[in-house]
Enzyme design. Structure first.
Site, mmCIF file in Angstrom:
data_model
loop_
_atom_site.group_PDB
_atom_site.id
_atom_site.type_symbol
_atom_site.label_atom_id
_atom_site.label_comp_id
_atom_site.label_asym_id
_atom_site.label_seq_id
_atom_site.Cartn_x
_atom_site.Cartn_y
_atom_site.Cartn_z
ATOM 1 N N LYS A 193 1.893 21.976 -43.786
ATOM 2 C CA LYS A 193 2.416 22.518 -45.033
ATOM 3 C C LYS A 193 2.713 21.394 -46.042
ATOM 4 C CE LYS A 193 2.328 26.902 -43.850
ATOM 5 N NZ LYS A 193 1.802 27.056 -42.480
HETATM 6 C C1 LIG Z 1 2.203 28.221 -41.419
HETATM 7 C C2 LIG Z 1 2.398 29.690 -41.441
HETATM 8 C C3 LIG Z 1 3.285 30.340 -40.554
HETATM 9 C C4 LIG Z 1 3.955 29.648 -39.400
HETATM 10 O O1 LIG Z 1 4.813 28.622 -39.748
HETATM 11 P P1 LIG Z 1 5.430 27.708 -38.582
HETATM 12 O O2 LIG Z 1 6.476 26.916 -39.281
HETATM 13 O O3 LIG Z 1 4.314 26.875 -38.064
HETATM 14 O O4 LIG Z 1 5.985 28.612 -37.549
HETATM 15 C C5 LIG Z 1 3.498 31.702 -40.715
HETATM 16 N N1 LIG Z 1 2.871 32.404 -41.656
HETATM 17 C C6 LIG Z 1 1.992 31.825 -42.510
HETATM 18 C C7 LIG Z 1 1.345 32.661 -43.555
HETATM 19 C C8 LIG Z 1 1.725 30.463 -42.420
HETATM 20 O O5 LIG Z 1 0.843 29.891 -43.273
#
Ligand SMILES: *Cc1c(COP(=O)(O)O)cnc(C)c1O
Length: 388
Positions: free
Chosen positions: A189
Site C-alpha cells: 500500500k
Molecule cells: C490490501 C487490501 C486488503 C487487505 O489489507 P491487509 O492490511 O493486507 O489486511 C483488503 N481489501 C482491499 C481492497 C485491499 O486492497
C-alpha cells in the site's frame, strides 16, 4: 528494439522508506515501549486529522480492521452483507469471520466499483450492511450508495484499504462518508508500515468498542494502567482479540503519513504519463477518474479492449520477458473455492471480465521516468508486433 539492457528488472510495486523512518524506529526501540503505546496514539491522532475523521483506531491489518467491524455489526447466521466480488479476498473473508454471508454485487465496468443499481436490487430482508470498496484507490459512488442505504436503513462500511489520500467531492476517504472506513498499511500500500491498518469513524461509541475489542476487550488501556497512581485492575467485558499495531510499526507509519503528499503527487504524475501514452494506443484503455473524484493510483490498472491483438496473459508474459513485472487485474472472489457457486457466474459478468482483461502495471514512488518510459515503449512495441 528498445535500448534498455536485457537485465532490466522493474517490480510492480516497492515501498519507499528513508532515514527518517529508520531514525524513528530506532527511537522506539531504545525507548523500551515497543508494543501499542504512545506512537500508536500519535499515528491515530495524525491520521484522524489528515482524513478529517473524529476517531482513528489502529490495528494489525485492514483484514483485522474489517473483522472487528463485522463483530460490531453483530451478524447472525444467515445475515447478509453486500460487497463486490472484484476485490481482494479479505473483503469477503471478514464477513464470514463475523458470522455472516457475503452477497456479491457486480461492478461498473468503467469505475471498477460497486454498481449502485445492482446494490439496491440485491437488498433482501436479511441484508445487514453494504460494504463499498474504493478499488485500487478510486472512490466508490458513495452518494448513490449512501442514498440507497438510507432508504433501507442500512449502515455503509468502507473497505478503504487502498484509498488513503483519495478524495470524493473534496473530502478525503475516511472523513465520514459511510459509518466506518478501514485502511491498510501493508507492504504494497502507498502508506506502509510493513503490516498494519486503521479504522476511522465519527461514532464515539463504536470507536470505544473497537479500541477495547482490538485488545481482548480489556476495560482499560495499557497506558492508563501504566500511568495509574493507585493500583487498578482491568476487566474483560466480551470476547476480544489481539489485533494491535506495535509502536515500532506506528513509528514507520507516522513518517510515511508525513511523506504522503509527496508519495501521492509522484503517483499521480506517473499515472498521468501512462494515461497520456495509452490514449493513442486504442487497445489499452486507461482507468477512469470520474467527475468529483480524486484517484490515488494505489494501482494503475488499465483494461485491454475487446479488439486488442495481444491477450492480457500474452502482454504480461511479453513484459516479463523484458524484465517488467505486472499483475493480473483485481481478483474475482467468487471464483475462489470457498465462494464458488454457479449463481455468481451468472450474476457477475463485469467482475469476471475485468479480472481477465485488466493488468496492473509498475507504479511506485521510486520508479524513474526512464524506467516508466521503458515500460511504455515495451507496451507500444508488443502491441505493434502482435498478430492475431
Ligand atoms: C490490501 C487490501 C486488503 C487487505 O489489507 P491487509 O492490511 O493486507 O489486511 C483488503 N481489501 C482491499 C481492497 C485491499 O486492497
Amino acid at each position: 528494439m528498445t535500448t534498455q539492457s536485457a537485465t532490466t528488472s522493474i517490480p510492480v510495486s516497492r515501498p519507499f522508506f528513508g532515514p527518517e523512518e529508520e531514525a524513528l524506529v530506532a527511537e522506539v526501540l531504545r525507548s523500551g515501549w515497543v508494543a501499542q503505546g504512545p506512537r500508536v496514539a500519535e499515528l491515530e491522532q495524525r491520521f484522524a486529522e489528515y482524513v478529517g475523521a473524529k476517531h482513528a483506531i489502529a490495528v494489525s491489518s485492514c483484514a483485522t480492521a474489517l473483522h472487528l467491524v463485522m463483530t460490531i455489526l453483530g451478524l447472525r447466521s444467515g445475515d447478509e452483507v453486500i460487497c463486490p466480488s472484484l476485490s481482494f479476498i479479505a473483503t469477503a473473508n471478514c464477513i464470514v469471520h463475523g458470522g455472516g454471508t457475503p452477497v456479491f454485487v457486480d461492478v461498473d465496468p468503467v469505475s471498477y466499483n460497486l454498481d449502485p443499481e445492482r446494490v439496491e436490487a440485491a437488498i433482501t430482508p436479511r441484508t445487514r450492511a453494504i460494504m463499498a470498496v474504493h478499488q485500487v484507490g478510486l472512490p466508490a459512488a458513495m452518494n448513490e450508495i449512501l442514498a440507497i442505504a438510507a432508504r433501507h436503513n442500512l449502515p455503509v462500511i468502507e473497505d478503504a484499504a487502498p484509498a488513503v489520500g483519495a478524495e470524493y467531492f473534496g473530502r478525503r476517504i475516511g472523513a465520514p462518508h459511510g459509518l466506518i472506513a478501514c485502511f491498510s498499511f501493508d507492504g504494497r500500500k502507498i502508506l506502509s508500515s510493513g503490516e498494519g491498518g486503521i479504522i476511522t469513524t465519527g461514532d464515539s461509541e463504536i470507536a470505544g468498542r473497537l479500541r477495547r475489542l482490538r485488545t481482548q476487550a480489556m476495560s482499560m488501556s495499557d497506558a492508563t494502567r501504566h500511568n495509574a497512581k493507585q493500583i487498578v485492575f482491568e476487566q474483560y467485558d466480551e470476547v476480544g482479540h489481539n489485533f494491535r499495531l506495535t509502536d515500532i510499526q506506528a513509528a514507520v507509519g507516522i513518517v510515511q503519513l508525513r511523506r504522503l503528499p509527496d508519495l501521492l503527487a509522484r503517483r499521480r504524475y506517473l499515472a498521468g504519463r501512462y494515461t497520456e501514452a495509452f490514449r493513442s494506443l486504442g487497445w489499452l484503455l486507461p482507468p477512469a477518474e470520474p467527475e468529483g473524484m480524486k484517484h490515488n493510483y494505489q494501482s494503475y490498472m488499465p483494461r485491454l479492449s475487446k479488439d486488442a491483438l495481444v491477450s492480457r496473459d500474452g502482454l504480461m508474459q511479453a513484459l516479463l520477458d523484458r524484465g517488467i513485472s505486472t499483475r493480473r487485474g483485481v481478483m474475482s472472489i467468487h471464483r475462489e473455492p470457498p465462494y464458488r457457486d454457479v449463481k455468481w457466474d451468472r450474476l457477475l459478468p463485469e467482475s469476471a471480465a475485468l479480472t481477465d482483461e485488466s493488468i496492473i502495471l509498475p507504479l511506485f514512488h521510486s520508479l524513474t521516468d526512464q524506467e516508466q518510459e521503458f515500460v511504455i515503449e515495451s507496451i507500444q512495441e508488443i502491441g505493434a508486433t502482435a498478430k492475431r
